[in-house]
Structure formats: structure tokens, C-alpha cells
Scaffold this active site. Structure first.
Site, PDB file in Angstrom:
ATOM      1  N   ALA A 132       0.809  -1.224   0.000  1.00 21.09           N
ATOM      2  CA  ALA A 132       0.000   0.000   0.000  1.00 21.09           C
ATOM      3  C   ALA A 132       0.836   1.267   0.000  1.00 21.09           C
ATOM      4  O   ALA A 132       0.371   2.318  -0.425  1.00 21.09           O
ATOM      5  CB  ALA A 132      -0.935  -0.009   1.208  1.00 21.09           C
ATOM      6  N   GLY A 158       3.556   1.697  -1.727  1.00 21.52           N
ATOM      7  CA  GLY A 158       4.324   1.807  -2.971  1.00 21.52           C
ATOM      8  C   GLY A 158       3.711   2.818  -3.934  1.00 21.52           C
ATOM      9  O   GLY A 158       2.718   3.483  -3.621  1.00 21.52           O
ATOM     10  N   ARG A 169      15.770 -15.733 -12.754  1.00 22.75           N
ATOM     11  CA  ARG A 169      14.332 -15.893 -12.686  1.00 22.75           C
ATOM     12  C   ARG A 169      13.896 -16.801 -11.539  1.00 22.75           C
ATOM     13  O   ARG A 169      12.903 -16.555 -10.871  1.00 22.75           O
ATOM     14  CB  ARG A 169      13.777 -16.416 -14.008  1.00 22.75           C
ATOM     15  CG  ARG A 169      12.286 -16.168 -14.081  1.00 22.75           C
ATOM     16  CD  ARG A 169      11.751 -16.443 -15.440  1.00 22.75           C
ATOM     17  NE  ARG A 169      11.856 -17.858 -15.743  1.00 22.75           N
ATOM     18  CZ  ARG A 169      11.112 -18.440 -16.662  1.00 22.75           C
ATOM     19  NH1 ARG A 169      10.264 -17.752 -17.361  1.00 22.75           N
ATOM     20  NH2 ARG A 169      11.240 -19.724 -16.889  1.00 22.75           N
ATOM     21  N   GLN A 187       0.163 -15.223   1.602  1.00 26.89           N
ATOM     22  CA  GLN A 187      -1.029 -14.411   1.325  1.00 26.89           C
ATOM     23  C   GLN A 187      -2.187 -15.288   0.853  1.00 26.89           C
ATOM     24  O   GLN A 187      -3.336 -15.063   1.241  1.00 26.89           O
ATOM     25  CB  GLN A 187      -0.702 -13.304   0.315  1.00 26.89           C
ATOM     26  CG  GLN A 187       0.247 -12.263   0.942  1.00 26.89           C
ATOM     27  CD  GLN A 187       0.498 -11.044   0.085  1.00 26.89           C
ATOM     28  OE1 GLN A 187      -0.012 -10.926  -1.032  1.00 26.89           O
ATOM     29  NE2 GLN A 187       1.304 -10.128   0.594  1.00 26.89           N
ATOM     30  N   VAL A 224      -1.505  -7.818  -9.037  1.00 28.22           N
ATOM     31  CA  VAL A 224      -0.858  -6.794  -9.866  1.00 28.22           C
ATOM     32  C   VAL A 224       0.660  -6.997  -9.840  1.00 28.22           C
ATOM     33  O   VAL A 224       1.337  -6.824 -10.839  1.00 28.22           O
ATOM     34  CB  VAL A 224      -1.226  -5.381  -9.356  1.00 28.22           C
ATOM     35  CG1 VAL A 224      -0.458  -4.307 -10.112  1.00 28.22           C
ATOM     36  CG2 VAL A 224      -2.733  -5.152  -9.465  1.00 28.22           C
ATOM     37  N   ASP A 227      -2.349  -3.694 -20.199  1.00 24.92           N
ATOM     38  CA  ASP A 227      -1.958  -4.062 -21.566  1.00 24.92           C
ATOM     39  C   ASP A 227      -3.148  -3.858 -22.515  1.00 24.92           C
ATOM     40  O   ASP A 227      -3.001  -3.331 -23.616  1.00 24.92           O
ATOM     41  CB  ASP A 227      -1.509  -5.528 -21.598  1.00 24.92           C
ATOM     42  CG  ASP A 227      -0.472  -5.811 -20.513  1.00 24.92           C
ATOM     43  OD1 ASP A 227       0.545  -5.110 -20.485  1.00 24.92           O
ATOM     44  OD2 ASP A 227      -0.711  -6.701 -19.673  1.00 24.92           O
ATOM     45  N   ARG A 263      -3.655  -0.189 -23.042  1.00 21.10           N
ATOM     46  CA  ARG A 263      -2.585   0.326 -23.909  1.00 21.10           C
ATOM     47  C   ARG A 263      -2.862  -0.042 -25.363  1.00 21.10           C
ATOM     48  O   ARG A 263      -2.654   0.770 -26.278  1.00 21.10           O
ATOM     49  CB  ARG A 263      -1.240  -0.278 -23.484  1.00 21.10           C
ATOM     50  CG  ARG A 263      -0.672   0.323 -22.210  1.00 21.10           C
ATOM     51  CD  ARG A 263       0.472  -0.520 -21.664  1.00 21.10           C
ATOM     52  NE  ARG A 263       1.175   0.168 -20.588  1.00 21.10           N
ATOM     53  CZ  ARG A 263       2.059  -0.402 -19.785  1.00 21.10           C
ATOM     54  NH1 ARG A 263       2.354  -1.692 -19.919  1.00 21.10           N
ATOM     55  NH2 ARG A 263       2.656   0.291 -18.839  1.00 21.10           N
ATOM     56  N   HIS A 306       1.271 -11.651 -18.747  1.00 20.86           N
ATOM     57  CA  HIS A 306       1.588 -10.223 -18.626  1.00 20.86           C
ATOM     58  C   HIS A 306       3.113 -10.106 -18.636  1.00 20.86           C
ATOM     59  O   HIS A 306       3.764 -10.044 -17.601  1.00 20.86           O
ATOM     60  CB  HIS A 306       1.020  -9.639 -17.332  1.00 20.86           C
ATOM     61  CG  HIS A 306       1.554  -8.265 -17.039  1.00 20.86           C
ATOM     62  ND1 HIS A 306       1.230  -7.176 -17.798  1.00 20.86           N
ATOM     63  CD2 HIS A 306       2.403  -7.818 -16.106  1.00 20.86           C
ATOM     64  CE1 HIS A 306       1.864  -6.109 -17.334  1.00 20.86           C
ATOM     65  NE2 HIS A 306       2.593  -6.474 -16.306  1.00 20.86           N
TER      66      HIS A 306
HETATM   67  P1  NDP Z   1       5.030  -0.349  -7.423  1.00 21.94           P
HETATM   68  O1  NDP Z   1       3.901   0.047  -6.581  1.00 21.94           O
HETATM   69  O2  NDP Z   1       5.465   0.563  -8.518  1.00 21.94           O
HETATM   70  O3  NDP Z   1       4.759  -1.772  -8.104  1.00 21.94           O
HETATM   71  C1  NDP Z   1       4.260  -2.857  -7.353  1.00 21.94           C
HETATM   72  C2  NDP Z   1       4.210  -4.087  -8.208  1.00 21.94           C
HETATM   73  O4  NDP Z   1       3.336  -3.906  -9.296  1.00 21.94           O
HETATM   74  C3  NDP Z   1       5.557  -4.498  -8.819  1.00 21.94           C
HETATM   75  O5  NDP Z   1       5.692  -5.901  -8.645  1.00 21.94           O
HETATM   76  C4  NDP Z   1       5.398  -4.134 -10.252  1.00 21.94           C
HETATM   77  O6  NDP Z   1       6.130  -4.999 -11.083  1.00 21.94           O
HETATM   78  C5  NDP Z   1       3.938  -4.411 -10.442  1.00 21.94           C
HETATM   79  N1  NDP Z   1       3.354  -3.940 -11.677  1.00 21.94           N
HETATM   80  C6  NDP Z   1       2.435  -4.614 -12.398  1.00 21.94           C
HETATM   81  N2  NDP Z   1       2.103  -3.980 -13.484  1.00 21.94           N
HETATM   82  C7  NDP Z   1       2.809  -2.860 -13.492  1.00 21.94           C
HETATM   83  C8  NDP Z   1       2.893  -1.805 -14.400  1.00 21.94           C
HETATM   84  N3  NDP Z   1       2.208  -1.788 -15.507  1.00 21.94           N
HETATM   85  N4  NDP Z   1       3.699  -0.783 -14.110  1.00 21.94           N
HETATM   86  C9  NDP Z   1       4.432  -0.793 -13.000  1.00 21.94           C
HETATM   87  N5  NDP Z   1       4.396  -1.791 -12.117  1.00 21.94           N
HETATM   88  C10 NDP Z   1       3.600  -2.823 -12.362  1.00 21.94           C
HETATM   89  O7  NDP Z   1       6.297  -0.718  -6.553  1.00 21.94           O
HETATM   90  P2  NDP Z   1       6.934   0.021  -5.308  1.00 21.94           P
HETATM   91  O8  NDP Z   1       8.278  -0.559  -5.176  1.00 21.94           O
HETATM   92  O9  NDP Z   1       6.711   1.473  -5.369  1.00 21.94           O
HETATM   93  O10 NDP Z   1       6.045  -0.486  -4.096  1.00 21.94           O
HETATM   94  C11 NDP Z   1       5.966  -1.802  -3.708  1.00 21.94           C
HETATM   95  C12 NDP Z   1       5.518  -1.808  -2.291  1.00 21.94           C
HETATM   96  O11 NDP Z   1       5.175  -3.134  -1.964  1.00 21.94           O
HETATM   97  C13 NDP Z   1       6.578  -1.348  -1.293  1.00 21.94           C
HETATM   98  O12 NDP Z   1       6.004  -0.379  -0.444  1.00 21.94           O
HETATM   99  C14 NDP Z   1       6.921  -2.625  -0.530  1.00 21.94           C
HETATM  100  O13 NDP Z   1       7.205  -2.367   0.831  1.00 21.94           O
HETATM  101  C15 NDP Z   1       5.633  -3.373  -0.667  1.00 21.94           C
HETATM  102  N6  NDP Z   1       5.666  -4.822  -0.484  1.00 21.94           N
HETATM  103  C16 NDP Z   1       4.686  -5.320   0.317  1.00 21.94           C
HETATM  104  C17 NDP Z   1       4.572  -6.643   0.543  1.00 21.94           C
HETATM  105  C18 NDP Z   1       3.492  -7.100   1.434  1.00 21.94           C
HETATM  106  O14 NDP Z   1       2.534  -6.373   1.613  1.00 21.94           O
HETATM  107  N7  NDP Z   1       3.586  -8.271   1.980  1.00 21.94           N
HETATM  108  C19 NDP Z   1       5.504  -7.598  -0.058  1.00 21.94           C
HETATM  109  C20 NDP Z   1       6.463  -6.995  -0.928  1.00 21.94           C
HETATM  110  C21 NDP Z   1       6.526  -5.636  -1.138  1.00 21.94           C
HETATM  111  P3  NDP Z   1       7.528  -4.571 -11.751  1.00 21.94           P
HETATM  112  O15 NDP Z   1       8.482  -4.428 -10.603  1.00 21.94           O
HETATM  113  O16 NDP Z   1       7.815  -5.711 -12.654  1.00 21.94           O
HETATM  114  O17 NDP Z   1       7.271  -3.275 -12.456  1.00 21.94           O
END
Ligand code: NDP
Length: 328
Positions: free
Chosen positions: A12, A14, A98, A112, A129, A159, A162, A187
């Protein structure tokens, strides 16, 4: 008044979360008649940032926002949840293999899935997501045996959106003229945006384009690699457009798709179009009364067949890899 719908958002704090939460609070996720209670999940070091976002949400004085709770424990975060948006994931970092990526995400999506199985509401709908979204959804689903499998979905709506936007631009028509777009498969860069079954102004989109070279050399790679193009331009991943797509995905799932159109969702395959059963692959779907069905009977030409098969082969490989890790 209606009881609030519980919406859990992971990651949340992020970028996507930040763009998503305000739209949920304003009623765009479920509809203007549905109050929501937010349940935010973060890792411990990001809880403070999530609390900051919660303060801002409070400052929105959103009429439909019935409350916000913040957790660093999945079991609590998914208790009673009706809509689960799994955004937080372990992104691939430089030099990461990977297998390591899948293993790291297994450590997130397995617990989860278990937490959703243990405590979510009977009508729970799950959208993954966080990438690799299809396979993360597969892992979560595997650990929620009491939840109907079809409630686990992965996001390919960005996608899809887009592809609509690029096609509309090419043809010089408003996006509202483009119907029946389909994203097939994973995706990832292998995804296949299909314009052969799409319509523009009620006629075949592929015929309206009439340019196979544009389709192969511009449209498909552009849609598939749009994420990289955004990073290049913005210096950061797409976030608001991803949040927008998550809103669209759940809104249609809950409230239905318009007559004469469909949307793309990553859903557990029932074997349709030769996609192995159980894989979470993107399909054209219509939604009605809170559930969805894969659109049947579409013609798949040889070009499309090869593209779909390639993306589905990648999904099978990802499934094999997480099987080896004991995650599904
Ligand atoms: P983002 O909010 O930018 O992205 C989150 C995820 O969405 C990534 O895996 C990203 O993949 C994915 N994603 C899917 N589609 C898209 C798209 N079209 N464009 C961009 N991203 C996309 O990441 P942040 O790093 O800002 O935030 C992640 C947060 O999640 C952090 O606050 C972290 O602490 C938290 N987190 C929480 C967890 C939990 O609740 N248990 C576990 C892990 C992390 P990609 O990286 O491939 O772009």
C-alpha cells in the site's frame, strides 16, 4: 445504508498503492453507492509510510471511506476481505535469476494465499498486480484450496488499455470506438494483443488497419514494451496507469462489462483455446452479476495461434519452475 466492502491492498505504501488508494476511497473501484473499508498491508519497514498515506486519505474526507486499518501481518490484513488487491511484490533486480525472483515471490504469495483461504469473506475477489503477476496469482491460488479457483485473477488490463489506445491513435478514432480488444497469455513481453477479433466502428480492426507490418513491427512490440518506454521517459515505472487498470479490472468484474464489448483478464484456464487447464492466462472475458466468463468461439488465425502458443509456453515454464520450488 449499505455495509462497507472490505478492500485489502498489499504494498500500500508503494507507487501504485499511492495512486490506487485515493481512487478506491472516492468510489471508483466499486461504484458510487458502495462504502469501502480499507485494509492496508505492508512490510514492517513500510508501515510508517502507509500510515502517512492514511493521514492523507483522512484529509480527503471521502464520503464513501468508512475506515482504514494498517497491518504488517497477512492473516489480519485479509480477515473478512471482499476485494484483495495484491500489489506488493519482489521486483526483479539487476543480476537476479528468474528462479530467485520466483522464489522471493513465493515467500510473499504463498502466505497471502493461505491468509485469504483462512479469513477472507466468502465472496472474495483477488486481483494480482505484483509481477510476475500470472504466476504470483497461481501461487496464491494453490494455497487457497477452499476459495473457488476462478476468484484468483491477474492483471492484464493495463496491456488491454494500452492496446486500445495505440490502435485508436493509429486509426485516428476515439478510444470509445474500439471494442473487443483481447490480450492473450502472460503479462510479459510475450503477451499477444489481438486486433483480429477487435472492432472499430463495428467493423474488423485488423481490416481497418490493413497493415501487417505495422501490426508486427510496431503495434505488438509497442504494447508489450510500453512499460520500458514509460520508465525511459519518466525515470520510474508506470504507476498511475497501472492503478487505473486495477480499478477498471475490479469495477468491471463487480459491475459487469458493457453490452457488445469485453475486457481482458488473467484467469485460471478451463482449457479454452488450447490453454492448459489451471494456468492463469489472459483471455477475453465478459462479466455479469459479479462473475466472469471466457468469451467462446473466437476465430484464431495462424498468426494469432503462434503468438498465443508462445506466451502460454512461457506460462507453462513459469509453472514448472514454481512446481520445482514446491510453491504450487
Ligand atoms: P510499485 O507500486 O510501482 O509496483 C508494485 C508491483 O506492481 C511491482 O511488482 C510491479 O512490477 C507491479 N506492476 C504490475 N504492473 C505494473 C505496471 N504496468 N507498471 C508498474 N508496475 C507494475 O512498486 P513500489 O516498489 O513502489 O512499491 C511496492 C511496495 O510493496 C513497497 O512499499 C513494498 O514495501 C511493498 N511490499 C509489500 C509486501 C506485502 O505487503 N507483503 C511484499 C512486498 C513488497 P515490476 O516491478 O515488474 O514493475
Amino acid at each position: 445504508t449499505q455495509a462497507p466492502v472490505n478492500v485489502t491492498v498489499t504494498g500500500a505504501a508503494g507507487q501504485i498503492g499511492y495512486a490506487l488508494l485515493f481512487r478506491i476511497a472516492s468510489g471508483q473501484l466499486l461504484g458510487q453507492d458502495k462504502p469501502v473499508r480499507l485494509r492496508l498491508l505492508e512490510i514492517p519497514q513500510a508501515v510508517k509510510a502507509a500510515e502517512g498515506t492514511a493521514l492523507e486519505l483522512e484529509d480527503g474526507a471521502f464520503p464513501l471511506l468508512a475506515g482504514i486499518d494498517i497491518f504488517d501481518d497477512a492473516k489480519q490484513a485479509f480477515e473478512g476481505t471482499n476485494v484483495a488487491l495484491l500489489v506488493g511484490a519482489r521486483p526483479r533486480t539487476k543480476g537476479m535469476e528468474r528462479g530467485d525472483l520466483l522464489e522471493a515471490n513465493g515467500g510473499i504469495f504463498k502466505p497471502q494465499g493461505e491468509a485469504i483461504n483462512a479469513g477472507a469473506a466468502d465472496d472474495v475477489k483477488v486481483l494480482v498486480v505484483g509481477n510476475p503477476a500470472n504466476t504470483n496469482a497461481l501461487i496464491a491460488k494453490a494455497h487457497a484450496p477452499d476459495v473457488p479457483a476462478e476468484r484468483f485473477t491477474a492483471m492484464t488490463r493495463l496491456d488491454h488499455n494500452r492496446a486500445i489506445a495505440q490502435l485508436a491513435k493509429k486509426l485516428g478514432v476515439p478510444v470509445t470506438e474500439v471494442k473487443k480488444m483481447t490480450i492473450w497469455g502472460n503479462h510479459s513481453a510475450t503477451q499477444y494483443p489481438d486486433i483480429f477479433n477487435a472492432e472499430v466502428n463495428g467493423t474488423s480492426a485488423a481490416e481497418a488497419v490493413g497493415d501487417q507490418a505495422w501490426l508486427e513491427n510496431e503495434f505488438i512490440p509497442r504494447v508489450a514494451k510500453r512499460g520500458a518506454e514509460i520508465i525511459e521517459a519518466r525515470g520510474a515505472s508506470s504507476a498511475a496507469s497501472a492503478a487505473n487498470a486495477a480499478i477498471d479490472h475490479i469495477y468491471n468484474w463487480v459491475n459487469g462489462t458493457p453490452e457488445g464489448d469485453w475486457v481482458s483478464m488473467g484467469v485460471p484456464s478451463d482449457g479454452s483455446y488450447g490453454v492448459p487447464e489451471g494456468l492463469i492466462s489472459s483471455f477475453p472475458v465478459v462479466c455479469r452479476d459479479g462473475s466472469y466468463e471466457i468469451v467462446q468461439g473466437l476465430e484464431i488465425n495462424d498468426f494469432s495461434r503462434a503468438k498465443i502458443d508462445a506466451s502460454v509456453a512461457e506460462l507453462s515454464e513459469e509453472r514448472d519452475a514454481v512446481r520445482k520450488l514446491g510453491l504450487v
